[in-house]
Design an enzyme around this catalytic site. Structure first.
Site, PDB file in Angstrom:
ATOM      1  N   GLY A  70      -6.562   4.867  -4.763  1.00 18.51           N
ATOM      2  CA  GLY A  70      -5.774   3.761  -5.309  1.00 18.51           C
ATOM      3  C   GLY A  70      -4.393   4.214  -5.737  1.00 18.51           C
ATOM      4  N   ALA A  95      -6.270   1.084  -1.159  1.00 16.32           N
ATOM      5  CA  ALA A  95      -5.816  -0.271  -1.513  1.00 16.32           C
ATOM      6  C   ALA A  95      -4.746  -0.129  -2.588  1.00 16.32           C
ATOM      7  CB  ALA A  95      -6.972  -1.124  -2.037  1.00 16.32           C
ATOM      8  N   SER A  96      -3.676  -0.893  -2.450  1.00 13.60           N
ATOM      9  CA  SER A  96      -2.642  -0.873  -3.487  1.00 13.60           C
ATOM     10  C   SER A  96      -3.180  -1.499  -4.768  1.00 13.60           C
ATOM     11  CB  SER A  96      -1.400  -1.634  -3.017  1.00 13.60           C
ATOM     12  OG  SER A  96      -1.720  -2.986  -2.745  1.00 13.60           O
ATOM     13  N   HIS A 130       4.966  -3.948 -15.374  1.00 16.70           N
ATOM     14  CA  HIS A 130       3.985  -2.904 -15.674  1.00 16.70           C
ATOM     15  C   HIS A 130       4.398  -2.128 -16.916  1.00 16.70           C
ATOM     16  CE1 HIS A 130       2.673  -3.575 -11.501  1.00 16.70           C
ATOM     17  NE2 HIS A 130       1.516  -3.061 -11.894  1.00 16.70           N
ATOM     18  N   LYS A 134       4.605   3.945 -15.827  1.00 21.34           N
ATOM     19  CA  LYS A 134       4.425   3.875 -14.366  1.00 21.34           C
ATOM     20  C   LYS A 134       5.537   4.666 -13.654  1.00 21.34           C
ATOM     21  CE  LYS A 134       3.329   0.686 -10.613  1.00 21.34           C
ATOM     22  NZ  LYS A 134       2.336   1.633 -10.097  1.00 21.34           N
ATOM     23  N   GLY A 140       2.813  -0.735  -5.848  1.00 26.75           N
ATOM     24  CA  GLY A 140       2.174  -0.825  -4.531  1.00 26.75           C
ATOM     25  C   GLY A 140       1.723  -2.245  -4.239  1.00 26.75           C
TER      26      GLY A 140
HETATM   27  N1  LIG Z   1      -4.873   0.618  -6.523  1.00 31.43           N
HETATM   28  C1  LIG Z   1      -5.119   0.156  -7.762  1.00 31.43           C
HETATM   29  O1  LIG Z   1      -5.937  -0.758  -7.964  1.00 31.43           O
HETATM   30  C2  LIG Z   1      -4.431   0.810  -8.916  1.00 31.43           C
HETATM   31  C3  LIG Z   1      -3.590   1.838  -8.686  1.00 31.43           C
HETATM   32  N2  LIG Z   1      -3.036   2.538  -9.722  1.00 31.43           N
HETATM   33  C4  LIG Z   1      -2.294   3.728  -9.357  1.00 31.43           C
HETATM   34  O2  LIG Z   1      -3.110   4.847  -9.649  1.00 31.43           O
HETATM   35  C5  LIG Z   1      -2.318   5.959 -10.008  1.00 31.43           C
HETATM   36  C6  LIG Z   1      -2.784   6.523 -11.333  1.00 31.43           C
HETATM   37  O3  LIG Z   1      -2.555   5.593 -12.359  1.00 31.43           O
HETATM   38  P1  LIG Z   1      -2.876   5.978 -13.891  1.00 31.43           P
HETATM   39  O4  LIG Z   1      -4.279   6.442 -14.026  1.00 31.43           O
HETATM   40  O5  LIG Z   1      -2.392   4.852 -14.707  1.00 31.43           O
HETATM   41  O6  LIG Z   1      -1.891   7.230 -14.089  1.00 31.43           O
HETATM   42  P2  LIG Z   1      -2.022   8.418 -15.142  1.00 31.43           P
HETATM   43  O7  LIG Z   1      -0.665   9.036 -15.214  1.00 31.43           O
HETATM   44  O8  LIG Z   1      -2.673   7.965 -16.391  1.00 31.43           O
HETATM   45  O9  LIG Z   1      -3.031   9.436 -14.419  1.00 31.43           O
HETATM   46  C7  LIG Z   1      -2.686  10.245 -13.342  1.00 31.43           C
HETATM   47  C8  LIG Z   1      -3.420  11.551 -13.494  1.00 31.43           C
HETATM   48  O10 LIG Z   1      -3.230  12.322 -12.313  1.00 31.43           O
HETATM   49  C9  LIG Z   1      -3.125  13.670 -12.740  1.00 31.43           C
HETATM   50  N3  LIG Z   1      -2.597  14.533 -11.698  1.00 31.43           N
HETATM   51  C10 LIG Z   1      -1.338  15.022 -11.541  1.00 31.43           C
HETATM   52  N4  LIG Z   1      -1.302  15.834 -10.453  1.00 31.43           N
HETATM   53  C11 LIG Z   1      -2.553  15.840  -9.941  1.00 31.43           C
HETATM   54  C12 LIG Z   1      -3.143  16.501  -8.829  1.00 31.43           C
HETATM   55  N5  LIG Z   1      -2.443  17.329  -8.048  1.00 31.43           N
HETATM   56  N6  LIG Z   1      -4.459  16.273  -8.564  1.00 31.43           N
HETATM   57  C13 LIG Z   1      -5.175  15.440  -9.359  1.00 31.43           C
HETATM   58  N7  LIG Z   1      -4.663  14.823 -10.438  1.00 31.43           N
HETATM   59  C14 LIG Z   1      -3.377  15.011 -10.714  1.00 31.43           C
HETATM   60  C15 LIG Z   1      -2.269  13.592 -13.997  1.00 31.43           C
HETATM   61  O11 LIG Z   1      -2.350  14.796 -14.734  1.00 31.43           O
HETATM   62  C16 LIG Z   1      -2.912  12.402 -14.673  1.00 31.43           C
HETATM   63  O12 LIG Z   1      -4.003  12.793 -15.471  1.00 31.43           O
HETATM   64  C17 LIG Z   1      -0.878   5.460  -9.962  1.00 31.43           C
HETATM   65  O13 LIG Z   1      -0.323   5.777  -8.704  1.00 31.43           O
HETATM   66  C18 LIG Z   1      -1.015   3.950 -10.107  1.00 31.43           C
HETATM   67  O14 LIG Z   1       0.049   3.253  -9.526  1.00 31.43           O
HETATM   68  C19 LIG Z   1      -3.267   2.188 -11.016  1.00 31.43           C
HETATM   69  C20 LIG Z   1      -4.066   1.129 -11.303  1.00 31.43           C
HETATM   70  C21 LIG Z   1      -4.711   0.335 -10.276  1.00 31.43           C
HETATM   71  O1  LIG Z   2       0.380   1.907 -12.162  1.00 28.11           O
HETATM   72  C1  LIG Z   2      -0.354   0.955 -12.491  1.00 28.11           C
HETATM   73  O2  LIG Z   2      -0.767   0.802 -13.630  1.00 28.11           O
HETATM   74  C2  LIG Z   2      -0.767   0.009 -11.433  1.00 28.11           C
HETATM   75  N1  LIG Z   2      -0.505   0.326 -10.212  1.00 28.11           N
HETATM   76  C3  LIG Z   2      -0.869  -0.401  -9.056  1.00 28.11           C
HETATM   77  C4  LIG Z   2       0.342  -0.789  -8.260  1.00 28.11           C
HETATM   78  O3  LIG Z   2       1.302   0.014  -8.170  1.00 28.11           O
HETATM   79  O4  LIG Z   2       0.353  -1.877  -7.684  1.00 28.11           O
HETATM   80  C5  LIG Z   2      -1.826  -1.514  -9.320  1.00 28.11           C
HETATM   81  C6  LIG Z   2      -1.717  -2.171 -10.667  1.00 28.11           C
HETATM   82  O5  LIG Z   2      -0.724  -3.135 -10.614  1.00 28.11           O
HETATM   83  C7  LIG Z   2      -1.522  -1.209 -11.793  1.00 28.11           C
END
Ligand SMILES: NC(=O)C1=CN([C@@H]2O[C@H](COP(=O)(O)OP(=O)(O)OC[C@H]3O[C@@H](n4cnc5c(N)ncnc54)[C@H](O)[C@@H]3O)[C@@H](O)[C@H]2O)C=CC1
Ligand SMILES: O=C(O)C1=N[C@H](C(=O)O)C[C@H](O)C1
Length: 231
Positions: A70, A95-96, A130, A134, A140
């Site tokens: 994600g 999935a975004s 957001h 972020k 995405g």
């Molecule tokens: N597709 C979806 O439904 C969603 C997507 N996202 C995306 O997910 C990602 C993470 O979001 P959050 O958890 O809010 O971010 P966050 O910043 O809280 O967590 C990211 C984690 O990845 C770690 N990290 C850094 N380098 C790494 C590596 N080489 N290998 C593994 N871990 C590593 C960081 O230390 C941190 O703990 C973002 O790209 C966000 O946009 C977030 C929410 C929903």
């Molecule tokens: O970074 C987030 O928090 C989120 N990232 C995803 C995105 O980039 O679309 C999904 C969600 O909106 C939350």
């Protein structure tokens, strides 16, 4: 199901809680600088950072572990991941946005764009909001929504935080701890139509990713949330 988490931040921790409540076991969490030891996981779920996603997904596919990603902001390399998955006869879903509500919203957005296609008096624009942590903009999800609009529009591309003739403006706002809001607006001189999806927490994203992992576990191939949800 034995799950390895890649990225143990806000999403990783939310998935850990919901997956455990659903009777799954987190057998490994891999964050920055940790080794790719998957400890017998059946499936891996990656919510890390844009710069790490390609290495994380590749490591799972090389190890023969189905992977759900994600992480946003790395999609220039999507086709490479698809090829690797096919070469390794692995399993992969990106999935975004994994929430059921947003995936319904994606379909609604495409249907509305189709209906607005020939109504030149309306101008379409998008806003995403957001939390301040972020890393990527636009989100995405906003890019996926933009693609759904551009497929049915004279506009050729999207542009971030600017107005350019012939392009779809996406405004990205970063405010407090907002989990994720996406708004599409069609405005004419006489009226406007707005559709909006507002996440109340990260639980919808996390639950969708777990459902995708349950669905992917024993499959091979490259899939989307549309396949998982049968939309
Ligand atoms: N597709 C979806 O439904 C969603 C997507 N996202 C995306 O997910 C990602 C993470 O979001 P959050 O958890 O809010 O971010 P966050 O910043 O809280 O967590 C990211 C984690 O990845 C770690 N990290 C850094 N380098 C790494 C590596 N080489 N290998 C593994 N871990 C590593 C960081 O230390 C941190 O703990 C973002 O790209 C966000 O946009 C977030 C929410 C929903
Ligand atoms: O970074 C987030 O928090 C989120 N990232 C995803 C995105 O980039 O679309 C999904 C969600 O909106 C939350």
């Amino acid at each position: 199901m034995k799950i390895a988490l890649l990225g143990y931040g806000r999403m990783g921790k939310t998935i850990e809680k919901l997956a455990t409540d659903r009777g799954h076991q987190i057998v490994k969490t891999i964050d920055q600088d940790d080794d790719y030891d998957f400890n017998g996981a059946d499936v891996a779920i990656d919510f890390s950072i844009p710069d790490a996603a390609v290495n994380n997904i590749s490591a799972c596919l090389e190890a023969g572990i189905p992977v759900v990603s994600g992480t946003t902001g790395w999609l220039d390399h999507y086709d490479e991941m698809v090829s690797l998955c096919e070469n390794k006869k692995g399993a992969f879903i990106y999935a975004s946005n994994f929430s059921v509500g947003v995936n319904i919203f994606f379909e609604l957005n495409k249907q509305l764009a189709q209906m607005m296609k020939n109504l030149q008096e309306y101008d379409v624009s998008m806003t995403e909001v957001h939390h301040i942590h972020k890393l990527d903009a636009p989100s995405g999800t906003a890019i996926t929504l933009a693609e759904g609009i551009l497929d049915h529009s004279d506009k050729k591309d999207w542009v971030l935080d600017e107005k350019e003739t012939g392009k779809l403006t996406i405004t990205a706002k970063r405010e407090g701890e907002v989990p994720g809001t996406h708004i599409i607006n069609y405005r004419s001189e006489v009226d406007e139509i707005t559709i909006e999806h507002k996440a109340h927490s990260r639980n919808g994203f996390a639950l969708g990713a777990i459902i995708a992992a349950e669905w992917l576990k024993d499959k091979t191939g490259v899939y989307s949330m549309k396949d998982v949800l049968g939309l």
